[in-house]
Every structure is written in C-alpha cells, then in structure tokens.
Design a protein around this motif. Structure first.
Motif, PDB file in Angstrom:
ATOM      1  N   THR A 101       0.870  -1.168   0.000  1.00  0.00           N
ATOM      2  CA  THR A 101       0.000   0.000   0.000  1.00  0.00           C
ATOM      3  C   THR A 101       0.909   1.222   0.000  1.00  0.00           C
ATOM      4  O   THR A 101       1.607   1.483   0.986  1.00  0.00           O
ATOM      5  CB  THR A 101      -0.915   0.006   1.242  1.00  0.00           C
ATOM      6  N   THR A 103       1.640   5.417  -0.783  1.00  0.00           N
ATOM      7  CA  THR A 103       1.052   6.738  -0.826  1.00  0.00           C
ATOM      8  C   THR A 103       1.575   7.472  -2.055  1.00  0.00           C
ATOM      9  O   THR A 103       2.785   7.496  -2.303  1.00  0.00           O
ATOM     10  CB  THR A 103       1.418   7.538   0.443  1.00  0.00           C
ATOM     11  N   HIS A 105       2.580  10.691  -3.692  1.00  0.00           N
ATOM     12  CA  HIS A 105       2.991  12.030  -3.263  1.00  0.00           C
ATOM     13  C   HIS A 105       3.083  13.020  -4.423  1.00  0.00           C
ATOM     14  O   HIS A 105       3.512  14.158  -4.236  1.00  0.00           O
ATOM     15  CB  HIS A 105       4.345  11.972  -2.550  1.00  0.00           C
TER      16      HIS A 105
END
Length: 134
Positions: A101, A103, A105
C-alpha cells in the motif's frame, strides 16, 4: 556451498527498524549472471524465511522483465546498463504497486516531481545514445 553469514547484521537491524516503524521490509537480489545460481537462491530464500524477511530474487524473473543479458548489461551480465536498469526498475515498481500500500505524493509538489522526471528522461536518453554509439 553458499553461506549466508556474509549478510551483515545491518540487514537484520534494518528489518527490525522497519518492523518498529510499521514499514514492510523487502530484500531484493538484482540480476547478475556472474554470481547467481540456484543453490544460492535456495540458501538465501531459506535464510530470509527463517528471519521473516520478504525476499524477491530478480534472477528468477528474467523472462518476466524481458531482460536480454547481451543488450541490457555491461561486464558480461554483472551490471545493468540503462536499458536493463529501466527494465528492472519498471518490474520493481510494478511489484511494489501490486504488493504494498503506497502513498502517492505526486500532488504534493508536482513541479518538483516534474523537474526530477525531466532530468531523469534527459539522462536516460543521453545514456541510451551513448550505448548506441559505442
């Protein structure tokens, strides 16, 4: 015989730190025709399982990456050239995307990322041209 005692304590310390921070740790062997063999893979795979470390041996994924050691490496398969490195990086990126998982950015500072991307693409083009002109 392949020994795992060459692996520094820093690998286990890095894994421990990642565990403390809630970060998934991944140990990767990159493609290398000069040092890899199946016995080493089995031993390293066993060691990583014993130490609860996720292991990805890219020597086992040569066909999946579309690597050609004649065209994609230097020094008789020991080091990836820009073409081989791009294939390996693309595979690792896909692996991470599918198994972790992550993120995104990019929206945080898109001009920063765009500048880095432009620099990378220019350097990659230069390196590919250098290979073609050998």
């Amino acid at each position: 015989n392949f020994r795992t005692d060459f692996l520094p304590d820093s690998v286990l310390k890095a894994k421990e730190l990642c565990d403390e921070k809630g970060i998934k740790f991944l140990f990767i062997s990159t493609p290398d025709t000069t040092a890899w063999n199946y016995a080493k893979y089995e031993k390293l795979s066993s060691w990583t399982k014993e130490n609860n470390i996720e292991y990805l041996d890219l020597n086992e994924k040569i066909d999946d990456m579309g690597l050609n050691f004649t065209d994609d490496t230097d020094q008789f398969g020991m080091h990836m050239n820009i073409i081989g490195a791009s294939k390996v990086s693309k595979y690792i990126g896909s692996y991470l995307k599918n198994n972790y998982t992550l993120t995104n950015h990019l929206s945080e500072n898109s001009s920063y990322w765009q500048n880095d991307l432009n620099t990378y693409l220019n350097e990659k083009e230069r390196a590919i041209n250098d290979l073609k002109n050998r």
